[in-house]
Write an enzyme that holds these catalytic residues in place. Structure first.
Site, PDB file in Angstrom:
ATOM      1  N   LYS A   3       0.839  -1.214   0.000  1.00 27.56           N
ATOM      2  CA  LYS A   3       0.000   0.000   0.000  1.00 27.56           C
ATOM      3  C   LYS A   3       0.872   1.262   0.000  1.00 27.56           C
ATOM      4  O   LYS A   3       0.617   2.181  -0.758  1.00 27.56           O
ATOM      5  CB  LYS A   3      -0.919   0.048   1.245  1.00 27.56           C
ATOM      6  CG  LYS A   3      -1.893  -1.105   1.345  1.00 27.56           C
ATOM      7  CD  LYS A   3      -2.870  -0.907   2.497  1.00 27.56           C
ATOM      8  CE  LYS A   3      -2.236  -0.932   3.883  1.00 27.56           C
ATOM      9  NZ  LYS A   3      -1.701  -2.237   4.314  1.00 27.56           N
ATOM     10  N   ARG A  23      -9.773   1.219   8.909  1.00 26.13           N
ATOM     11  CA  ARG A  23      -9.311  -0.097   9.321  1.00 26.13           C
ATOM     12  C   ARG A  23     -10.419  -0.882  10.029  1.00 26.13           C
ATOM     13  O   ARG A  23     -10.246  -2.055  10.320  1.00 26.13           O
ATOM     14  CB  ARG A  23      -8.165   0.135  10.291  1.00 26.13           C
ATOM     15  CG  ARG A  23      -7.160  -0.940  10.381  1.00 26.13           C
ATOM     16  CD  ARG A  23      -5.948  -0.606   9.546  1.00 26.13           C
ATOM     17  NE  ARG A  23      -4.730  -1.060  10.159  1.00 26.13           N
ATOM     18  CZ  ARG A  23      -3.535  -0.584   9.853  1.00 26.13           C
ATOM     19  NH1 ARG A  23      -3.400   0.368   8.969  1.00 26.13           N
ATOM     20  NH2 ARG A  23      -2.474  -1.070  10.416  1.00 26.13           N
ATOM     21  N   ARG A  46      11.457  -7.194   6.365  1.00 29.78           N
ATOM     22  CA  ARG A  46      11.496  -5.739   6.166  1.00 29.78           C
ATOM     23  C   ARG A  46      12.370  -5.069   7.231  1.00 29.78           C
ATOM     24  O   ARG A  46      12.281  -5.372   8.419  1.00 29.78           O
ATOM     25  CB  ARG A  46      10.075  -5.176   6.241  1.00 29.78           C
ATOM     26  CG  ARG A  46      10.036  -3.662   6.094  1.00 29.78           C
ATOM     27  CD  ARG A  46       8.661  -3.157   5.781  1.00 29.78           C
ATOM     28  NE  ARG A  46       7.721  -3.295   6.886  1.00 29.78           N
ATOM     29  CZ  ARG A  46       6.447  -2.898   6.812  1.00 29.78           C
ATOM     30  NH1 ARG A  46       5.978  -2.398   5.688  1.00 29.78           N
ATOM     31  NH2 ARG A  46       5.655  -3.044   7.850  1.00 29.78           N
ATOM     32  N   ARG A  57      11.180  -2.934  12.621  1.00 28.98           N
ATOM     33  CA  ARG A  57      10.107  -2.340  13.415  1.00 28.98           C
ATOM     34  C   ARG A  57       9.599  -3.342  14.436  1.00 28.98           C
ATOM     35  O   ARG A  57       9.503  -4.530  14.147  1.00 28.98           O
ATOM     36  CB  ARG A  57       8.937  -1.957  12.490  1.00 28.98           C
ATOM     37  CG  ARG A  57       9.078  -0.586  11.885  1.00 28.98           C
ATOM     38  CD  ARG A  57       8.121  -0.318  10.752  1.00 28.98           C
ATOM     39  NE  ARG A  57       6.734  -0.711  10.977  1.00 28.98           N
ATOM     40  CZ  ARG A  57       5.751  -0.476  10.107  1.00 28.98           C
ATOM     41  NH1 ARG A  57       6.017   0.156   8.970  1.00 28.98           N
ATOM     42  NH2 ARG A  57       4.524  -0.854  10.350  1.00 28.98           N
ATOM     43  N   ARG A  60      -1.289  -8.704  13.877  1.00 30.82           N
ATOM     44  CA  ARG A  60      -1.787  -7.727  12.901  1.00 30.82           C
ATOM     45  C   ARG A  60      -2.595  -8.416  11.808  1.00 30.82           C
ATOM     46  O   ARG A  60      -3.624  -7.905  11.368  1.00 30.82           O
ATOM     47  CB  ARG A  60      -0.605  -6.961  12.284  1.00 30.82           C
ATOM     48  CG  ARG A  60       0.045  -6.010  13.273  1.00 30.82           C
ATOM     49  CD  ARG A  60       1.436  -5.641  12.844  1.00 30.82           C
ATOM     50  NE  ARG A  60       1.451  -4.717  11.730  1.00 30.82           N
ATOM     51  CZ  ARG A  60       2.486  -4.561  10.903  1.00 30.82           C
ATOM     52  NH1 ARG A  60       3.569  -5.286  11.060  1.00 30.82           N
ATOM     53  NH2 ARG A  60       2.433  -3.683   9.938  1.00 30.82           N
TER      54      ARG A  60
HETATM   55  P1  AMP Z   1       0.553   0.534   9.461  1.00 27.70           P
HETATM   56  O1  AMP Z   1       1.847   1.200   9.213  1.00 27.70           O
HETATM   57  O2  AMP Z   1      -0.565   1.068   8.613  1.00 27.70           O
HETATM   58  O3  AMP Z   1       0.649  -0.968   9.419  1.00 27.70           O
HETATM   59  O4  AMP Z   1       0.134   0.906  10.958  1.00 27.70           O
HETATM   60  C1  AMP Z   1       0.965   0.573  12.057  1.00 27.70           C
HETATM   61  C2  AMP Z   1       0.145   0.469  13.314  1.00 27.70           C
HETATM   62  O5  AMP Z   1      -0.498   1.726  13.587  1.00 27.70           O
HETATM   63  C3  AMP Z   1      -0.996  -0.545  13.290  1.00 27.70           C
HETATM   64  O6  AMP Z   1      -0.555  -1.850  13.585  1.00 27.70           O
HETATM   65  C4  AMP Z   1      -1.911   0.022  14.371  1.00 27.70           C
HETATM   66  O7  AMP Z   1      -1.392  -0.233  15.662  1.00 27.70           O
HETATM   67  C5  AMP Z   1      -1.794   1.516  14.149  1.00 27.70           C
HETATM   68  N1  AMP Z   1      -2.791   2.020  13.169  1.00 27.70           N
HETATM   69  C6  AMP Z   1      -2.530   2.609  11.960  1.00 27.70           C
HETATM   70  N2  AMP Z   1      -3.657   2.965  11.352  1.00 27.70           N
HETATM   71  C7  AMP Z   1      -4.670   2.582  12.158  1.00 27.70           C
HETATM   72  C8  AMP Z   1      -6.088   2.655  12.061  1.00 27.70           C
HETATM   73  N3  AMP Z   1      -6.684   3.206  10.997  1.00 27.70           N
HETATM   74  N4  AMP Z   1      -6.824   2.146  13.080  1.00 27.70           N
HETATM   75  C9  AMP Z   1      -6.228   1.613  14.186  1.00 27.70           C
HETATM   76  N5  AMP Z   1      -4.897   1.494  14.333  1.00 27.70           N
HETATM   77  C10 AMP Z   1      -4.111   1.982  13.334  1.00 27.70           C
END
Ligand code: AMP
Length: 219
Positions: free
Chosen positions: A17, A92, A129, A161, A172
């Site tokens: 993404k 999400r 990653r 990370r 996740r």
């Molecule tokens: P990402 O980089 O999009 O995978 O986001 C990393 C982390 O941020 C996720 O595992 C969640 O803990 C938090 N996060 C990001 N976007 C959201 C969202 N829209 N709703 C809830 N948690 C989020």
């Protein structure tokens, strides 16, 4: 090109993404808004939001809908988003999608783009990653700079990370199936869902996305 382009970009973690949003952001001159990046920046700055969410992100859990909705509504009202935005990692949950619809109105989202990738492939991508803590450049654990721990671009520290550790990845992906996959139905019911195959060359995925946008009169 349409005068406004608000895209929700969905896909499992590691589906590509972020990479596709970078491409689309340049091509269509609209900001790439990643709630994950915004939260990581807040953690780095040690802001009050950052302190609230740090352990949630490390565990691979979801941040509460209320916090996310406030964050995204505020961001979407900034001037650079007046012609649209790429929403990466948001929405999400159904609660977030309903809140966004309430905020922007029923025609507020132009398309939900689903980048589809098999689970086994995203596990492989996420576990290998490595990310530069300074500039966000990503590497695979086979890249020499990732091994030496120094970013080729900016000299920053390249790390894994916390949420790319095996337990957090499993959490996740479980939450994706439970909370996020139902959004495919939500946007499909509204005639807004388009799926592209993310298990291809990055450039081919981009050109498939361009074709979808052109088909829908959005490009
Ligand atoms: P990402 O980089 O999009 O995978 O986001 C990393 C982390 O941020 C996720 O595992 C969640 O803990 C938090 N996060 C990001 N976007 C959201 C969202 N829209 N709703 C809830 N948690 C989020």
């Amino acid at each position: 090109m349409a005068t406004r382009l608000n895209l929700v970009v969905l896909g499992k973690q590691g589906a590509g993404k972020g990479t596709q949003c970078k491409y689309l952001s340049e091509r269509y001159a609209i900001p790439h808004i990643s709630t994950g990046d915004m939260l990581r920046a807040a953690i780095k700055e040690k802001s009050s939001l950052g302190k609230k969410v740090e352990s949630v992100l490390a565990a691979g859990d979801l941040v509460s809908d209320d916090l996310i909705i406030a964050l995204i509504n505020d961001r979407l009202h900034q001037p650079d988003a007046k012609n649209g935005a790429l929403l990466d990692g948001c929405t999400r949950t159904i609660g977030q999608a309903e809140a966004l619809e309430a905020e922007l109105g029923p025609d507020g989202i132009d398309l939900c783009l689903n980048i589809d990738v098999p689970t086994a492939l995203v596990i492989e991508r996420l576990s290998s990653r490595r990310v530069c803590q300074e500039c966000g450049e990503t590497y695979r654990d086979t890249d020499p700079s990732a091994i030496s721990g120094t970013c080729e671009k900016c000299g920053g520290d390249v790390i894994q990370r916390a949420d790319d550790m095996p337990e957090a990845i499993a959490k996740r992906l479980e939450l994706y199936e439970k909370d996020t996959a139902p959004l495919l139905g939500f946007y499909n019911e509204r005639g807004l869902l388009a799926t592209v195959d993310g298990n291809q060359d990055v450039a081919k995925v981009s050109s498939d996305i361009d074709a979808v946008l052109a088909d829908r009169g959005l490009a």
